[in-house]
Scaffold this motif. Structure first.
Motif, PDB file in Angstrom:
ATOM      1  N   THR A  77       0.823  -1.212   0.000  1.00  0.00           N
ATOM      2  CA  THR A  77       0.000   0.000   0.000  1.00  0.00           C
ATOM      3  C   THR A  77       0.859   1.265   0.000  1.00  0.00           C
ATOM      4  O   THR A  77       0.408   2.327   0.411  1.00  0.00           O
ATOM      5  N   SER A  78       2.079   1.146  -0.465  1.00  0.00           N
ATOM      6  CA  SER A  78       3.014   2.268  -0.438  1.00  0.00           C
ATOM      7  C   SER A  78       2.534   3.422  -1.310  1.00  0.00           C
ATOM      8  O   SER A  78       1.932   3.229  -2.371  1.00  0.00           O
ATOM      9  N   SER A  79       2.830   4.617  -0.856  1.00  0.00           N
ATOM     10  CA  SER A  79       2.502   5.853  -1.558  1.00  0.00           C
ATOM     11  C   SER A  79       3.344   6.949  -0.925  1.00  0.00           C
ATOM     12  O   SER A  79       3.908   6.759   0.155  1.00  0.00           O
ATOM     13  N   ALA A  82       0.638  10.024   2.952  1.00  0.00           N
ATOM     14  CA  ALA A  82       0.383   9.210   4.136  1.00  0.00           C
ATOM     15  C   ALA A  82      -1.095   8.862   4.299  1.00  0.00           C
ATOM     16  O   ALA A  82      -1.441   7.714   4.612  1.00  0.00           O
ATOM     17  N   GLU A  84      -3.294   8.547   2.052  1.00  0.00           N
ATOM     18  CA  GLU A  84      -3.638   7.577   1.019  1.00  0.00           C
ATOM     19  C   GLU A  84      -3.228   6.175   1.461  1.00  0.00           C
ATOM     20  O   GLU A  84      -3.965   5.204   1.246  1.00  0.00           O
ATOM     21  N   ILE A  85      -2.057   6.060   2.087  1.00  0.00           N
ATOM     22  CA  ILE A  85      -1.601   4.765   2.610  1.00  0.00           C
ATOM     23  C   ILE A  85      -2.578   4.248   3.653  1.00  0.00           C
ATOM     24  O   ILE A  85      -2.966   3.070   3.630  1.00  0.00           O
ATOM     25  N   SER A  89      -4.724   0.978   3.022  1.00  0.00           N
ATOM     26  CA  SER A  89      -4.400  -0.143   3.914  1.00  0.00           C
ATOM     27  C   SER A  89      -5.640  -0.647   4.639  1.00  0.00           C
ATOM     28  O   SER A  89      -5.910  -1.851   4.681  1.00  0.00           O
ATOM     29  N   VAL A 100      -0.633  -5.702   5.210  1.00  0.00           N
ATOM     30  CA  VAL A 100      -0.177  -4.744   4.203  1.00  0.00           C
ATOM     31  C   VAL A 100       1.329  -4.557   4.363  1.00  0.00           C
ATOM     32  O   VAL A 100       1.900  -4.865   5.415  1.00  0.00           O
ATOM     33  N   ILE A 102       4.554  -1.683   3.531  1.00  0.00           N
ATOM     34  CA  ILE A 102       4.723  -0.257   3.267  1.00  0.00           C
ATOM     35  C   ILE A 102       6.207   0.108   3.188  1.00  0.00           C
ATOM     36  O   ILE A 102       6.984  -0.154   4.112  1.00  0.00           O
ATOM     37  N   TYR A 119       6.551   5.562  10.458  1.00  0.00           N
ATOM     38  CA  TYR A 119       5.869   4.285  10.689  1.00  0.00           C
ATOM     39  C   TYR A 119       5.035   4.313  11.968  1.00  0.00           C
ATOM     40  O   TYR A 119       3.993   3.638  12.049  1.00  0.00           O
ATOM     41  N   LEU A 122       1.721   5.868  10.899  1.00  0.00           N
ATOM     42  CA  LEU A 122       0.934   4.957  10.066  1.00  0.00           C
ATOM     43  C   LEU A 122       0.369   3.795  10.888  1.00  0.00           C
ATOM     44  O   LEU A 122      -0.814   3.454  10.781  1.00  0.00           O
TER      45      LEU A 122
END
Length: 296
Positions: A77-79, A82, A84-85, A89, A100, A102, A119, A122
């Protein structure tokens, strides 16, 4: 001895650039039938970086439905955004993904403190298991083992890491620093030829792209470890060492993996996202020579 081989699945497109979900489903089914232990979609091998978010959601939804819990399913789910992740996710986890994965933020380089904050933020907003994806050659940043340990101690939903580094120095440090404190934390290598070293060092295996093309060899190698079959382990290492030549046919290597899957009858097309080059007739000859050399 526990050992797992997961496939970072390629994304298959039609010649017009649209998703080829028929071939994609065939790829997933083949991986599972040939015995891989899990599938990662929308990792680096998937070309996620060139896919719009609606297409990424479509692929995630399809993968969740098609894999249907037959093996572990991780969705990248990387982008660089943040929020959007977090949204993507939580969508994947709510739909039924097992976890997920990242990447760190890319383009600019970030130090340990910034990565910890990244992190931490997130993980506090994502409602399920997270794997960190360390790929310094492509992001310009490597997540230190001490930072990974801090994060895993802070957040129980940070459950593992994919460490895509050619050697074993950093991966070995992750195993020593993190798994010594949190034995259930999962450490995977990102290159196929590091699989055996990873397991012998106390890691969990690899998430590596040759398994798209030769899942039967990769699954047999993992089984040899689980069976304590030294001859089988050596056979797997030697076969993969030879098959690593596929990565050297062209740079980037994704068109070669796709073309190899097409030549094996799994994919209808080896089309990639622009500006990914297409495989050539010369590539085909080298791919077929390598596969024939291995009796494939």
């Amino acid at each position: 001895m526990k050992a797992a081989y997961l496939t970072p699945a390629i994304t298959l497109f039609r010649e017009d650039g649209s998703l080829d979900l028929e071939s994609q489903g065939k790829l997933f089914d083949n991986l599972i039938e040939k015995g891989v232990d899990g599938i990662l979609v929308e990792g680096s091998s998937s070309e996620f970086f060139a896919m719009p978010m609606d297409e990424r959601r479509e692929m995630a939804r399809f993968a969740i439905e098609r894999v249907d819990h037959r093996v572990k399913l991780i969705i990248g789910t990387s982008s660089m955004v943040a929020d959007e992740i977090v949204d993507f996710s939580n969508y994947c986890l709510e739909q039924g993904a097992d976890a997920v994965m990242i990447l760190p933020p890319y383009y600019f380089r970030f130090g340990a403190e910034a990565l910890l904050q990244y992190y931490d933020r997130l993980a506090g907003k994502i409602n399920g298991p997270i794997y960190i994806y360390n790929f310094p050659a492509n992001t310009g940043t490597s997540v230190p083992a001490e930072t990974v340990l801090q994060l895993a101690q802070m957040h129980s939903n940070i459950v593992g890491i994919k460490d895509t580094i050619p050697g074993m120095d950093h991966t070995r440090e992750l195993i020593k620093v993190v798994k010594s404190q949190i034995p259930n934390f999962e450490v995977y290598s990102g290159f196929d030829d590091n699989f055996a070293h990873n397991i012998l060092a106390g890691g969990n295996g690899c998430i590596a792209a040759l398994s798209n093309v030769v899942p039967e060899i990769c699954a047999a190698w993992a089984k040899a470890f689980r069976d304590n079959d030294l001859a089988g382990i050596a056979k797997g290492q030697q076969a993969i060492d030879r098959l690593m030549d596929l990565y050297a046919i062209r740079d980037p290597f994704l068109p070669v993996l796709k073309e190899a899957c097409r030549l094996r009858g799994i994919a209808a097309s080896s089309t990639g996202t622009f500006p990914m080059p297409n495989a050539t007739v010369e590539d085909d000859a080298r791919i077929l020579a390598l596969l024939h050399r291995e009796g494939i």
